[in-house]
Design a protein around this motif. Structure first.
Motif, PDB file in Angstrom:
ATOM      1  N   PRO A  52       0.824  -1.219   0.000  1.00 20.11           N
ATOM      2  CA  PRO A  52       0.000   0.000   0.000  1.00 20.11           C
ATOM      3  C   PRO A  52       0.853   1.262   0.000  1.00 20.11           C
ATOM      4  CG  PRO A  52      -0.844  -1.593   1.585  1.00 20.11           C
ATOM      5  CD  PRO A  52       0.477  -2.130   1.103  1.00 20.11           C
ATOM      6  N   ALA A  53       0.317   2.309  -0.611  1.00 20.05           N
ATOM      7  CA  ALA A  53       1.085   3.553  -0.779  1.00 20.05           C
ATOM      8  C   ALA A  53       1.563   4.110   0.550  1.00 20.05           C
ATOM      9  CB  ALA A  53       0.237   4.581  -1.516  1.00 20.05           C
ATOM     10  N   SER A  54       0.746   4.019   1.607  1.00 13.90           N
ATOM     11  CA  SER A  54       1.138   4.589   2.897  1.00 13.90           C
ATOM     12  C   SER A  54       2.364   3.874   3.464  1.00 13.90           C
ATOM     13  CB  SER A  54      -0.018   4.523   3.898  1.00 13.90           C
ATOM     14  OG  SER A  54      -0.457   3.178   4.070  1.00 13.90           O
ATOM     15  N   PHE A  55       2.414   2.551   3.357  1.00 10.14           N
ATOM     16  CA  PHE A  55       3.583   1.793   3.814  1.00 10.14           C
ATOM     17  C   PHE A  55       4.796   2.120   2.943  1.00 10.14           C
ATOM     18  CE2 PHE A  55       0.229  -0.631   5.758  1.00 10.14           C
ATOM     19  CZ  PHE A  55       0.789  -1.230   6.881  1.00 10.14           C
ATOM     20  N   ALA A  56       4.578   2.186   1.627  1.00 10.50           N
ATOM     21  CA  ALA A  56       5.689   2.438   0.708  1.00 10.50           C
ATOM     22  C   ALA A  56       6.337   3.790   0.987  1.00 10.50           C
ATOM     23  CB  ALA A  56       5.187   2.369  -0.735  1.00 10.50           C
ATOM     24  N   ARG A  57       5.520   4.817   1.237  1.00  9.91           N
ATOM     25  CA  ARG A  57       6.078   6.152   1.505  1.00  9.91           C
ATOM     26  C   ARG A  57       6.929   6.138   2.765  1.00  9.91           C
ATOM     27  NH1 ARG A  57       0.828   8.032   0.469  1.00  9.91           N
ATOM     28  NH2 ARG A  57       0.566   8.367   2.709  1.00  9.91           N
ATOM     29  N   VAL A  58       6.472   5.426   3.779  1.00 11.91           N
ATOM     30  CA  VAL A  58       7.207   5.395   5.047  1.00 11.91           C
ATOM     31  C   VAL A  58       8.513   4.618   4.898  1.00 11.91           C
ATOM     32  CG1 VAL A  58       7.162   4.526   7.425  1.00 11.91           C
ATOM     33  CG2 VAL A  58       5.149   5.691   6.484  1.00 11.91           C
ATOM     34  N   TRP A  59       8.456   3.433   4.303  1.00 14.59           N
ATOM     35  CA  TRP A  59       9.639   2.573   4.227  1.00 14.59           C
ATOM     36  C   TRP A  59      10.665   3.024   3.190  1.00 14.59           C
ATOM     37  CZ3 TRP A  59       6.219  -2.445   4.161  1.00 14.59           C
ATOM     38  CH2 TRP A  59       5.910  -2.799   5.484  1.00 14.59           C
ATOM     39  N   ARG A  60      10.257   3.827   2.209  1.00 17.63           N
ATOM     40  CA  ARG A  60      11.108   4.131   1.059  1.00 17.63           C
ATOM     41  C   ARG A  60      12.493   4.679   1.436  1.00 17.63           C
ATOM     42  NH1 ARG A  60      10.489   4.193  -4.230  1.00 17.63           N
ATOM     43  NH2 ARG A  60       8.289   3.652  -4.008  1.00 17.63           N
TER      44      ARG A  60
END
Length: 223
Positions: A52-60
């Motif tokens: 999900p985009a929210s996880f991707a933004r945080v982990w990136r």
């Protein structure tokens, strides 16, 4: 040593900076398979994996660091995340909040069922073990009262974290009404009106009534 940060974009940017400076191994709470993919194929694999985009933004920021440099001392200790289950739990929580907001109905036992989740202490895995979940940080320090930690930024619990602690018996059920009120504010005024998790978190931290509530009930903030 434990390293506490927030599950926000800013929290993980600070974590990436910490990893660059750290002398010693760093264990981070990201699924191991995602870290391996990032090392081999780059962080763009998040989209292909259906993250999900929210996880991707945080982990990136951290996954981008793994992709761009040789960082064998970083271990990703989280198991596979069931994103469908995470979505389902988020929908359930949103449903409770909407019903409380529109109809003024909040059944304690139903909220306890939805917000109860695993809160096992995190064991130390290297020189630095990162925890990005307030509830797990709370459980870790409760199980290891003498444990040393450093916080990359001020770690304030969200109202959802406090509902989890209540569901686990760590907070008095007498606080339920106030926690529902704060959850409505957090969801409607902060999460829905913010472009990302960082902005929502900063608005919460700037809520003087909420911060005073934490202090008045001796709910710790990790600094």
């Amino acid at each position: 040593m434990y390293v506490f940060t927030t599950f926000t974009e800013s929290g993980y940017r600070k974590l990436a900076s910490f990893i660059r400076r750290a002398r010693g191994s760093v264990a981070v709470p990201i699924p191991g398979s995602l870290c391996e993919d990032a090392r081999r194929l780059g962080p763009d694999t998040l989209r292909k994996r259906g993250v999900p985009a929210s996880f991707a933004r945080v982990w990136r920021p951290v996954l981008g660091l793994l992709a761009s440099t040789n960082t064998p001392r970083v271990e990703c200790y989280l198991g596979e995340v069931d994103f469908e289950e995470a979505r389902y739990r988020a929908v359930e929580a949103a449903s409770l909040i909407i019903r409380a907001d529109v109809y003024g109905v909040a059944d304690l036992e139903e909220w306890v069922r939805v917000f109860r989740r695993d809160a096992q202490p995190v064991r130390e895995l290297g020189e630095f073990t990162v925890v990005d979940d307030y509830v797990k940080a709370y459980a870790t320090l409760k199980a290891n009262p003498g444990a040393h930690y450093t916080a990359l930024e001020e770690v304030v619990p969200t109202p959802f974290d406090l509902l989890t602690l209540l569901a686990l018996g760590e907070l008095s059920r007498d606080l339920f009404g106030r926690l529902v009120e704060f959850s409505l504010r957090y969801f409607n005024d902060y999460l829905l009106r913010s472009v990302n998790l960082t902005r929502a978190y900063r608005r919460l931290v700037g809520d003087r009534e909420y911060i005073d509530f934490l202090a008045s009930h001796n709910i710790p903030v990790f600094k």
